[in-house]
Each structure stands twice: as structure tokens, then as C-alpha cells.
Enzyme design. Structure first.
Site, mmCIF file in Angstrom:
data_model
loop_
_atom_site.group_PDB
_atom_site.id
_atom_site.type_symbol
_atom_site.label_atom_id
_atom_site.label_comp_id
_atom_site.label_asym_id
_atom_site.label_seq_id
_atom_site.Cartn_x
_atom_site.Cartn_y
_atom_site.Cartn_z
ATOM 1 N N GLU A 1 -15.348 15.225 -5.824
ATOM 2 C CA GLU A 1 -13.784 14.772 -6.004
ATOM 3 C C GLU A 1 -13.700 13.790 -6.850
ATOM 4 O OE1 GLU A 1 -11.412 16.649 -5.335
ATOM 5 O OE2 GLU A 1 -12.661 18.127 -4.602
ATOM 6 N N GLU B 1 -15.186 8.395 -5.777
ATOM 7 C CA GLU B 1 -14.662 9.775 -5.159
ATOM 8 C C GLU B 1 -13.120 9.791 -5.745
ATOM 9 O OE1 GLU B 1 -16.002 10.401 -0.978
ATOM 10 O OE2 GLU B 1 -16.264 8.386 -1.055
ATOM 11 N N ALA C 1 -8.456 6.081 0.292
ATOM 12 C CA ALA C 1 -8.443 7.532 -0.180
ATOM 13 C C ALA C 1 -6.712 7.969 -0.560
ATOM 14 C CB ALA C 1 -8.958 8.549 0.917
ATOM 15 N N GLU D 1 -4.853 -0.062 0.393
ATOM 16 C CA GLU D 1 -4.766 0.749 1.532
ATOM 17 C C GLU D 1 -4.600 2.290 1.303
ATOM 18 O OE1 GLU D 1 -1.096 1.422 3.975
ATOM 19 O OE2 GLU D 1 -2.223 0.221 5.503
ATOM 20 N N ARG E 1 -1.168 -3.187 1.267
ATOM 21 C CA ARG E 1 -0.877 -2.437 2.306
ATOM 22 C C ARG E 1 0.630 -2.149 2.640
ATOM 23 N NH1 ARG E 1 -1.770 -6.970 7.012
ATOM 24 N NH2 ARG E 1 0.352 -7.711 6.920
ATOM 25 N N ARG E 2 0.827 -0.979 3.493
ATOM 26 C CA ARG E 2 2.427 -0.605 3.540
ATOM 27 C C ARG E 2 2.761 -0.893 5.036
ATOM 28 N NH1 ARG E 2 5.820 1.975 0.638
ATOM 29 N NH2 ARG E 2 4.243 3.213 -0.845
ATOM 30 N N ASN E 3 3.954 -1.577 5.164
ATOM 31 C CA ASN E 3 4.385 -1.898 6.448
ATOM 32 C C ASN E 3 4.608 -0.571 7.155
ATOM 33 O OD1 ASN E 3 5.970 -2.550 8.710
ATOM 34 N ND2 ASN E 3 5.982 -4.690 7.928
#
EC number: 2.3.1.117
Length: 344
Positions: A205, A221, A264, A279, A317-319
Site C-alpha cells: 500500500e 505503508e 494508519a 494518531e 491525537r483526537r479527543n
């Protein structure tokens, strides 16, 4: 005549019926060849100055091989082989790193990158697209699109199949060079002009465009878009994206520092500093509002992602409760403010 060149290469290529170049293969391109090499080959080729792509005959190839025998054994051996070619030969001499002006020059610039002689952004590729013809890449090599249908019929009449692998301006890198110490699971996903550093693995990928690449070692990837360079020890997770300079109208050069991880299906539209983590599933663009947290998880301020470009040791990151994009660091609030101020 100046005896210093930016680059020199002897190649064999494919022309269409109008004798226009479709592609050129340079087995041993040289960056800044010695003055002895230049002095030996220039008279035989009739080279005087400037950036030129000069066709030469088998007889001239033998003469060049003889002239370089005591100067550069590898180039001499190559020219002895080229003298046996049934395909057209070309010598490309670049006095300076100017914008390419021919297909042969454009292909040499791409070879310099994939042979790891120059890194992305270190060679002038301005105006390269019009110089690269859109051709059919087949099991018999490059074919002019205007000649393809006739050749397909001809093959069928002989009980054979002319297979077209792609129709594109760029061929796959591995048809021209396989750099030492790399793994590429699907070779069609790495274009000529990519810089693949030793120790790099490109999985199925993964994709690496021209004028982009990896320092190595690293695991790719996801997509390394045009202009993007990935530092050593960094991993790009499955399906992740790096925003290239060719799309979106942006002129910010996106890069990934050392020791980074892009999860990913995540993506970045800002340059990452060393040891950054994004993230999985989080796409950060330059204008994304980011809640900056200190080492105690206390909110310091809300900034745009571009203000964090190039900063080391960040976790994006996402909360999961409110959906806010957060950036966690191991620094105190005072250190964070000082870093932001220095960056601005």
C-alpha cells in the site's frame, strides 16, 4: 570550453517513429564528473558548452570507450556495451543544474534522484511535466500512444499479447535502478525520480512519488507525495497520507522528521519534527485548530497546526469524547510557550 560539468550520462532509449524520445535509460549517471572525463569525451561528441543531449553512433561509442579506458573503467565498459546497441544512444551533458529543456535531460535528473546521487529538492526539475511524454509502458517497453493500437493488432495476429502495464509520464523506478538495501513489495508504486534510502521497506500500500523519498531505514505503508522527504527511522502506517506540493495549491514543503510514526489512515499537511506521532485516522492540515496540552494534560492554548510545524516530541491525537484535536507533549507550559515563540 569549461571542463567542469554538473552531470554526465551515457544512455540508451526509445524513440517513436518521428524519432522523438519517449524515455532514456542511464545505467551509470555521473554527478560532477572529473575534468579528465569531460576533456576525453567532449571532442568525440562535439560538445562545446551548455546543457545538451547529443545522440551518438556505435562507432563513437567505441571511441568513447577507448578514450575513457585509463580514466574511468566502469564508464568505458558501459560504452563498450552501448556500442552493441540496436537502440538509439544519447549522451547528456549538463554544464549547470538548470531547468531541463529536453526529455533526455529530464530523465537524467530523475535518474540522479533514484541513484541517490542527489536528494529531493536538490536538483532543478522546473517545467519537467511537458518534457515527459505520456506513453504506454508495456511488456516490450515504452510505446507511443499513437502507435499502440497498430502494435496491439500486430501482436494479436502473431498469436501474442501486447500487455500495457500503465499509461503515464513516469515509469516505475525499478525498471531503471534498484537501489541497494531496499524492499519494494509492489514496484509499480515507486516512480522513477524517487529517492529510496538504504533500509527502506515499501509495502504493497506504500507509494513514493518523484522528487520525494526516504532517508532510510523506515517502513512505508502510506503515500509519500511529490516533494516529501521522510527522515530515518520513521514509519508511515497503512493508507496514511502526506500532502504534496503539487496538490492543494500549497507551497509549504512537507517533511517527516526522524523517528516519527504516522498512524494508519492518518495524514499530515505540515512538516513534522523528530519523534512525532500522529494518531491513526487523524488528518492534520495547516489550519487545523489544535488544543496544546502540557505534561500535566492541562490546556496551554489553542493554536493552528502550522504553529507546531517542525517541533520535536509531539503526539497528535483526537479527543474521543469531544472530537477536539489535541497535541500532547512532555514539556511544561512555560517551555511550550517559549518553543512556540522561538518558532514564530
Amino acid at each position: 570550453m569549461s571542463q567542469s560539468l554538473f552531470s554526465l550520462a551515457f544512455g540508451v532509449g526509445t524513440q517513436n517513429r518521428q524519432e522523438a524520445w519517449l524515455e532514456v535509460f542511464y545505467a551509470l549517471p555521473l554527478l560532477k564528473p572529473s575534468s579528465e572525463i569531460v576533456a576525453a569525451v567532449a571532442p568525440i561528441l562535439g560538445y562545446a558548452a551548455g546543457n545538451q543531449a547529443l545522440t551518438f553512433t556505435s562507432q563513437q561509442a567505441y571511441q568513447l570507450a577507448d578514450a575513457l579506458k585509463g580514466i574511468d573503467a566502469a564508464q568505458s565498459a558501459l560504452l563498450s556495451r552501448l556500442a552493441e546497441s540496436q537502440k538509439p544512444l544519447v549522451a547528456t551533458l549538463l554544464a549547470e543544474d538548470a531547468a531541463p529543456s529536453s526529455t533526455a535531460e529530464a530523465y537524467l535528473k530523475l535518474h540522479l534522484l533514484s541513484h541517490r546521487l542527489v536528494k529531493p529538492h536538490a536538483v532543478n526539475l522546473s517545467g519537467i511535466f511537458p518534457l515527459l511524454p505520456n506513453v504506454a509502458w508495456t511488456n516490450i517497453g515504452a510505446v507511443d500512444l499513437a502507435e499502440l493500437a497498430e502494435l496491439q493488432l500486430e501482436a494479436r495476429l502473431k498469436g501474442k499479447l501486447l500487455e500495457v502495464f500503465s499509461v503515464d509520464k513516469f515509469p516505475k523506478m525499478t525498471d531503471y535502478v534498484v537501489p541497494a538495501g531496499v524492499r519494494i513489495a509492489d514496484t509499480a508504486r515507486v516512480r522513477l525520480g524517487a529517492y529510496i534510502g538504504e533500509g527502506t521497506t515499501v509495502m504493497h500500500e506504500g507509494f513514493v512519488n518523484f522528487n520525494a523519498g526516504t532517508e532510510g531505514p523506515g517502513m512505508i505503508e502510506g503515500r509519500v507525495s511529490a516533494g516529501v522527504f521522510v527522515g530515518k527511522g520513521s514509519d508511515l502506517g497503512g493508507g496514511c497520507s502526506t500532502m504534496g506540493t503539487l496538490s492543494g495549491g500549497g507551497n509549504i514543503v512537507i517533511s517527516v522528521g526522524e523517528g516519527c510514526l504516522i498512524g494508519a489512515n492518518a495524514g499530515i499537511g505540515i512538516p513534522l519534527g523528530d519523534r512525532n506521532i500522529v494518531e491513526a485516522g487523524l488528518y492534520i492540515t495547516a489550519g487545523t485548530k489544535v488544543a496544546l496540552l502540557d505534561e500535566q494534560n492541562a490546556l496551554v492554548k489553542v493554536v493552528k497546526a502550522r504553529d507546531l510545524a517542525g517541533q520535536p516530541d509531539l503526539l497528535f491525537r483526537r479527543n474521543s469524547q469531544n472530537g477536539a484535536v489535541e497535541c500532547k507533549t512532555n514539556k511544561t507550559a512555560i517551555e511550550l510557550n517559549e518553543a512556540l515563540h522561538a518558532h514564530n
